[in-house]
Motif scaffolding. Structure first.
Motif, PDB file in Angstrom:
ATOM      1  N   UNK B 425     -29.736 -38.189  29.840  1.00 24.13           N
ATOM      2  CA  UNK B 425     -29.387 -36.761  29.891  1.00 24.13           C
ATOM      3  C   UNK B 425     -28.586 -36.282  28.678  1.00 24.13           C
ATOM      4  N   UNK B 426     -27.502 -36.956  28.299  1.00 20.41           N
ATOM      5  CA  UNK B 426     -26.797 -36.466  27.107  1.00 20.41           C
ATOM      6  C   UNK B 426     -27.677 -36.543  25.859  1.00 20.41           C
ATOM      7  N   UNK B 427     -28.469 -37.641  25.761  1.00 20.03           N
ATOM      8  CA  UNK B 427     -29.352 -37.778  24.608  1.00 20.03           C
ATOM      9  C   UNK B 427     -30.346 -36.640  24.554  1.00 20.03           C
ATOM     10  N   UNK B 428     -30.895 -36.331  25.729  1.00 15.26           N
ATOM     11  CA  UNK B 428     -31.855 -35.232  25.799  1.00 15.26           C
ATOM     12  C   UNK B 428     -31.201 -33.930  25.376  1.00 15.26           C
ATOM     13  N   UNK B 429     -29.961 -33.735  25.803  1.00 17.82           N
ATOM     14  CA  UNK B 429     -29.263 -32.500  25.450  1.00 17.82           C
ATOM     15  C   UNK B 429     -29.104 -32.391  23.936  1.00 17.82           C
ATOM     16  N   UNK B 430     -28.678 -33.490  23.290  1.00 21.84           N
ATOM     17  CA  UNK B 430     -28.522 -33.464  21.832  1.00 21.84           C
ATOM     18  C   UNK B 430     -29.872 -33.204  21.175  1.00 21.84           C
ATOM     19  N   UNK B 431     -30.867 -33.973  21.624  1.00 19.82           N
ATOM     20  CA  UNK B 431     -32.196 -33.866  21.046  1.00 19.82           C
ATOM     21  C   UNK B 431     -32.724 -32.438  21.160  1.00 19.82           C
ATOM     22  N   UNK B 432     -32.560 -31.873  22.363  1.00 22.61           N
ATOM     23  CA  UNK B 432     -33.056 -30.524  22.610  1.00 22.61           C
ATOM     24  C   UNK B 432     -32.379 -29.523  21.681  1.00 22.61           C
ATOM     25  N   UNK B 433     -31.058 -29.617  21.591  1.00 22.83           N
ATOM     26  CA  UNK B 433     -30.334 -28.647  20.777  1.00 22.83           C
ATOM     27  C   UNK B 433     -30.712 -28.768  19.301  1.00 22.83           C
ATOM     28  N   UNK B 434     -30.789 -30.007  18.833  1.00 21.69           N
ATOM     29  CA  UNK B 434     -31.160 -30.196  17.431  1.00 21.69           C
ATOM     30  C   UNK B 434     -32.560 -29.663  17.178  1.00 21.69           C
ATOM     31  N   UNK B 435     -33.484 -29.956  18.117  1.00 25.84           N
ATOM     32  CA  UNK B 435     -34.849 -29.459  17.965  1.00 25.84           C
ATOM     33  C   UNK B 435     -34.873 -27.935  17.934  1.00 25.84           C
ATOM     34  N   UNK B 436     -34.092 -27.318  18.819  1.00 27.59           N
ATOM     35  CA  UNK B 436     -34.049 -25.861  18.865  1.00 27.59           C
ATOM     36  C   UNK B 436     -33.646 -25.296  17.508  1.00 27.59           C
ATOM     37  N   UNK B 437     -32.601 -25.855  16.953  1.00 28.49           N
ATOM     38  CA  UNK B 437     -32.135 -25.323  15.667  1.00 28.49           C
ATOM     39  C   UNK B 437     -33.150 -25.591  14.562  1.00 28.49           C
ATOM     40  N   UNK B 438     -33.786 -26.755  14.601  1.00 27.38           N
ATOM     41  CA  UNK B 438     -34.802 -27.033  13.585  1.00 27.38           C
ATOM     42  C   UNK B 438     -35.983 -26.078  13.722  1.00 27.38           C
ATOM     43  N   UNK B 439     -36.401 -25.827  14.967  1.00 32.83           N
ATOM     44  CA  UNK B 439     -37.509 -24.898  15.189  1.00 32.83           C
ATOM     45  C   UNK B 439     -37.132 -23.497  14.728  1.00 32.83           C
ATOM     46  N   UNK B 440     -35.891 -23.107  15.047  1.00 36.26           N
ATOM     47  CA  UNK B 440     -35.411 -21.799  14.608  1.00 36.26           C
ATOM     48  C   UNK B 440     -35.452 -21.708  13.100  1.00 36.26           C
ATOM     49  N   UNK B 441     -35.004 -22.777  12.441  1.00 37.95           N
ATOM     50  CA  UNK B 441     -35.002 -22.795  10.982  1.00 37.95           C
ATOM     51  C   UNK B 441     -36.407 -22.624  10.441  1.00 37.95           C
ATOM     52  N   UNK B 442     -37.357 -23.372  11.037  1.00 37.53           N
ATOM     53  CA  UNK B 442     -38.740 -23.261  10.570  1.00 37.53           C
ATOM     54  C   UNK B 442     -39.284 -21.865  10.815  1.00 37.53           C
ATOM     55  N   UNK B 443     -38.983 -21.343  12.010  1.00 39.27           N
ATOM     56  CA  UNK B 443     -39.463 -20.008  12.349  1.00 39.27           C
ATOM     57  C   UNK B 443     -38.922 -18.974  11.387  1.00 39.27           C
ATOM     58  N   UNK B 444     -37.624 -19.087  11.095  1.00 39.44           N
ATOM     59  CA  UNK B 444     -36.996 -18.153  10.164  1.00 39.44           C
ATOM     60  C   UNK B 444     -37.629 -18.265   8.789  1.00 39.44           C
ATOM     61  N   UNK B 445     -37.874 -19.507   8.377  1.00 37.52           N
ATOM     62  CA  UNK B 445     -38.443 -19.692   7.042  1.00 37.52           C
ATOM     63  C   UNK B 445     -39.814 -19.026   6.951  1.00 37.52           C
ATOM     64  N   UNK B 446     -40.611 -19.233   8.016  1.00 34.46           N
ATOM     65  CA  UNK B 446     -41.938 -18.618   7.978  1.00 34.46           C
ATOM     66  C   UNK B 446     -41.852 -17.106   8.025  1.00 34.46           C
ATOM     67  N   UNK B 447     -40.915 -16.607   8.855  1.00 33.69           N
ATOM     68  CA  UNK B 447     -40.843 -15.161   9.029  1.00 33.69           C
ATOM     69  C   UNK B 447     -40.266 -14.476   7.796  1.00 33.69           C
TER      70      UNK B 447
END
Lengths: 490, 454
Positions: B425-447
């Motif tokens: 569970x804690x690992x998933x939480x870290x993983x999820x949050x990091x993924x979210x920010x990375x996805x946001x970064x990619x989305x922002x870059x594309x947009x």
């Protein structure tokens, strides 16, 4: 080309100096007194709160050996009220107390008189041996108890700076001195100390604290000594002398060079593996852009890229090195706990160690692998969009040849530049992975150093890693210049 | 979903037809990017959780009526309440943080959704109780019973019997604040330095020899009066409380700025003296670029570990500040590149010819057009800051044991592999949050990528 490399090295040097400076700043700010650390690990025992003469000598010796009797840097910015010889006081808490007194009152002459008085008072206490008459007259215990109390109080007084505490301590000592006639010989000296302290408080010159003064110390300073050695106790950083470990008292360089092998092995292995796997994956994904392989590999790579290495490591251990689930691999170390058999040849050793290496190797590799594959894919896609690729296709070349002969070489460039990012990441990440898998490398040694407050070890690892990182950058820059003929460096 | 898609299309069409607004266009592009947009929503959800964490994971009830007295322990600033027994007149003092709420004879009581405070032990369920295991409860009469569903540890407990879910919720707070504080510092530094380097270059910021040297000397003096003289005051502040620490630091910074300002004006005067009045260029770009190069070729993780390990006061804020002070380089690099482009545009020339102050041109006119790439770098920076912090707390370096973070929860699972819930569970939480920010970064870059603009 040579000029370019020289220029790179020219930038390399100031960066290296800054790394050594940072390491040095961290080391002088480490909590605790290194001298205490050395003396206490050398000998323990003795009366609490008092210092025997041998202990003092020991301290002075270690201070000299660790170079702490020198000023910190080539110059110092301090106030006019501070003497530039304060660093010579060997006891750290005493030095700080005096420094704080100066910052309160600003009159060094008075403070010095007071400190000297206290010092000679303390040594007269140490030298005092009660003669047999006295012991007959008073109970033996009373004498030694009071003497110990006096020693303790007057030693403690030397590390206090708050007015109310000093006054209270002074009153306490006066009371003890007044209570027993056999202590009469100490009274006049202490009355002097008392009046010295009063004069500190009356003759303040705190304005002196607000006048800055820069003092220069030439090469006789701790930083210079740390870098170049003093020819007696230390040979300096340039001769790879990082000082002495607080815990084992071994030279740090011996410890590190016996450990660095595994760290370098894993760093190299992971970089090589990552390049070997990621290049085909990236090329294939780019060549068949939009295909199922591209989509799935993108998602998987992205997830790997966001995966914390310590989580993956724990998950792997939990699954594959767990007696309850699958016990395929051992959980820690790099070789069998009993060691290699005596007759084992090289291949035998490799075979024995292999199960230990697989899980750490995965953890070391996957993140740089994901990063490299993504970079490779993007760069390949960009290359494929170029006109000369269209020309090659129009010529009727087979797709395989177009990709591998025409596009591949030109899309290698970004992947080479990121070598500079991957190599340091592998070394930096070693602290985490090596501590999880208990690999006897530099990273694990750092982790142990943190737990035992073995600061010289941490600083040494920081400096070495910094150096290796810089070398990584240098190598990738030179490679870049070698590979790409379009770039001219002038 | 259909509606929002239609809305997006309309918005896009309107944006292009009437007046082209890059912001609207970028937002529409961003919304089209499904993973990024969902990440954005999840992030808002996480932010809400982080904001109200003390009210959704606490063992103090939100509302409690006891012997006719209404209390709001979770919201209350005071820590106790006196309750008078109507029959006997006896006064009972209830201390909110140690009261045994779960076994209280209250008339009505409303618990928080997760009725456990992080790091408070549940003695009945200590020693790694799995989420699906039978969980225990000692009733008022001292009998062992099964834990009521309302009080279940949904994600299990750790060795000491601390609730994992409550720790996770609290960890959200730490993780998000890491992102905000460290990247806040990094953004301010990166944007300022990058903007100055890109705008002024090496040969645009002119000053007189007199004011240049006076200013340099002034910085030494400012350092001296701000920090050297006050070093013990600051050290004492650090030792006493975080409020005192902040006060002392702010005072020092204030003195520093004041002295710098004083010397700045002195320098203007000095610039009038004949010999000192010759013009010199300040190579802003070289200075900033060299600093970026130097900082980028440093082993940041080891640097952070070393600094965190020597800090006298272990605190999560230290780590945030260190990450911020070392993490500004990508932001500065991108901002600098963007400013090089923007500062040659016509409208900036126009602003210059109208005699606007350089400060105004940089921050009011140029920065809004150059901030887009920095946003991308900030999103990725947050991801890596969270990774660094969780690695450190996983290793137990520089983080006080009193702080519950995802990393420290995960560390608890390392001792006992059979406690899979402490790893997953804690690992998933870290993983999820990091993924979210990375996805946001990619989305922002594309947009925000102007090359995609049609």
């Amino acid at each position: 080309m040579i000029r370019y490399i020289l220029k790179r090295i020219f930038i390399f040097i100031p960066t290296l100096i800054i790394i050594t400076l940072l390491g040095f700043i961290i080391s002088i700010n480490a909590p605790g007194d290194p001298v205490e650390r050395m003396v206490s690990s050398a000998q323990s025992g003795g009366e609490i709160g008092t210092q025997s003469l041998s202990q003092v000598q020991d301290k002075i010796f270690w201070r000299k050996k660790l170079g702490l009797d020198l000023p910190v840097f080539y110059f110092s910015l301090s106030s006019c009220s501070r003497p530039d010889t304060l660093y010579r006081i060997y006891d750290r808490s005493e030095r700080e107390a005096l420094d704080r007194l100066i910052s309160q009152y600003g009159n060094w002459n008075e403070i010095q008189q007071y400190a000297d008085g206290l010092k000679s008072f303390y040594s007269s206490l140490i030298a005092f041996s009660p003669d047999s008459n006295l012991v007959k007259q008073y109970n033996k215990n009373t004498v030694s108890e009071n003497m110990n109390q006096l020693k303790f109080e007057s030693l403690a007084l030397r590390s206090f700076y708050e007015d109310n505490i000093i006054t209270a301590r002074i009153n306490k000592i006066s009371d003890i001195l007044a209570a027993y006639p056999f202590l009469a010989s100490f009274r006049p000296a202490f009355i002097n100390i008392k009046s010295d302290y009063e004069s500190i408080k009356t003759n303040t010159s705190s304005w002196k604290n607000y006048i800055p003064r820069i003092a220069f110390y030439k090469t006789q300073n701790q930083y210079h000594r740390w870098l170049f050695g003093d020819g007696e106790f230390s040979r300096g950083l340039i001769h790879l002398d990082f000082g002495t470990s607080y815990t084992t008292r071994q030279p740090i360089s011996d410890v590190i060079f016996s450990k660095i092998g595994w760290s370098m092995f894993f760093a190299m292995l992971s970089v090589i593996l990552a390049y070997f796997i990621s290049i085909p994956v990236g090329v294939k994904a780019a060549a068949k852009r939009g295909s199922r392989f591209d989509k799935y590999s993108s998602v998987i790579l992205f997830m790997l890229y966001s995966m914390p290495s310590f989580w993956l490591a724990t998950l792997l251990l939990m699954t594959f090195a767990n007696t309850d689930v699958l016990h395929w691999f051992p959980a820690s170390g790099v070789k069998p706990p009993t060691g290699y058999p005596d007759a084992a040849g090289f291949f035998e050793k490799v075979k024995l160690s292999l199960p230990y290496l697989i899980l750490p190797a995965i953890c070391y590799t996957y993140s740089s692998f994901a990063f490299l594959s993504r970079t490779m894919r993007v760069s390949m896609i960009e290359t494929i969009g170029q006109d000369y690729i269209r020309t090659a296709r129009a010529k009727g070349l087979p797709e395989n040849k177009v990709i591998w002969k025409h596009a591949f070489r030109n899309s290698l460039l970004p992947i080479i530049t990121v070598f500079a990012n991957i190599f340091p990441a592998a070394i930096g990440g070693s602290v985490i992975i090596e501590s999880i898998f208990t690999i006897p490398g530099m990273g694990y040694e750092t982790f142990l150093g943190i737990q035992t407050n073995n600061y010289p070890m941490i600083i040494a690892v920081f400096t070495i890693t910094g150096f290796l990182t810089l070398v990584g950058y240098l190598v990738s820059d030179v490679l870049y210049a070698l590979v790409d003929p379009r770039i001219s460096y002038k | 979903m259909k509606e929002s898609a239609g809305h997006t299309e309309r918005e896009l069409a309107e944006g292009t037809k009437n007046h082209f607004s890059f912001k609207k266009y970028a937002w529409a592009q961003f919304r089209k990017n499904k993973p990024a947009f969902y990440s954005y929503r999840i992030l808002i959800f996480l932010a809400i959780i982080a904001a109200i964490a003390p009210f959704i994971a606490t063992d103090q009830p939100l509302y409690c009526k006891y012997r006719g007295v209404s209390m709001f322990p979770a919201f209350s600033f005071s820590n106790n309440c006196e309750v008078k027994d109507p029959q006997t007149g006896e006064v009972e003092k209830i201390q909110y943080d140690i009261a045994d709420w779960k076994r209280m004879d209250a008339e009505s009581i409303i618990f928080a959704p997760v009725p456990y405070t992080p790091q408070k032990t549940d003695i009945d369920n200590s020693g790694y109780i799995a989420p699906g295991d039978k969980q225990f409860f000692t009733t008022k009469d001292g009998e062992q019973a099964e834990l009521p569903t309302r009080f279940r540890h949904w994600l299990g407990t750790n060795k000491g019997g601390e609730d994992v879910l409550s720790g996770l919720i609290n960890g959200t707070r730490v993780s998000l604040s890491i992102g905000i504080l460290s990247m806040g510092i990094a953004s301010v530094l990166g944007l300022m330095l990058g903007a100055m380097a890109g705008y002024f270059g090496d040969r645009k910021l002119q000053t007189t020899r007199g004011s240049f040297w006076t200013f340099l000397i002034g910085i030494i003096f400012a350092w001296y009066y701000g920090f050297s003289v006050r070093s013990y005051a600051i050290a004492d502040g650090f030792a006493s409380s975080s409020l005192a620490m902040l006060g002392q630091l702010l005072l020092s910074v204030f003195i520093f700025l004041l002295v710098t300002l004083l010397f700045f004006y002195l320098g203007k005067l000095a610039g009038k003296i004949p010999f000192l009045s010759s013009r010199v260029f300040i190579p802003v770009d070289s200075i900033v670029s060299r600093s970026i190069e130097i900082l980028m070729s440093m082993p940041i993780l080891i640097l952070i570990i070393s600094v965190a390990s020597i800090a006298k006061e272990k605190s999560i804020i230290n780590i945030m500040v260190i990450i911020g002070l070392t993490g500004w380089t990508p932001i500065a690099r991108l901002t600098r590149a963007e400013f090089l482009r923007v500062s040659s545009l016509e409208y900036i020339q126009a602003a210059k010819s109208m005699g606007f102050k350089e400060f105004r041109i940089i921050f009011k006119h140029a920065l809004p057009n150059a901030i887009a790439p920095a946003l991308v770098a900030i999103a990725f920076g947050v991801a890596s800051a969270i990774l660094i912090e969780s690695s450190l707390s996983f290793l137990g370096v520089g983080v006080p044991p009193s702080t519950v973070t995802w990393g420290s929860l995960l560390n608890g699972g390392r001792e006992q592999f059979s406690a899979w819930w402490l790893v997953i569970f804690p690992g998933l939480a870290i993983f999820l949050t990091v993924t979210i920010y990375n996805l946001l970064g990619e989305g922002l870059r594309d947009a925000l990528d102007p090359r995609l603009k049609r």
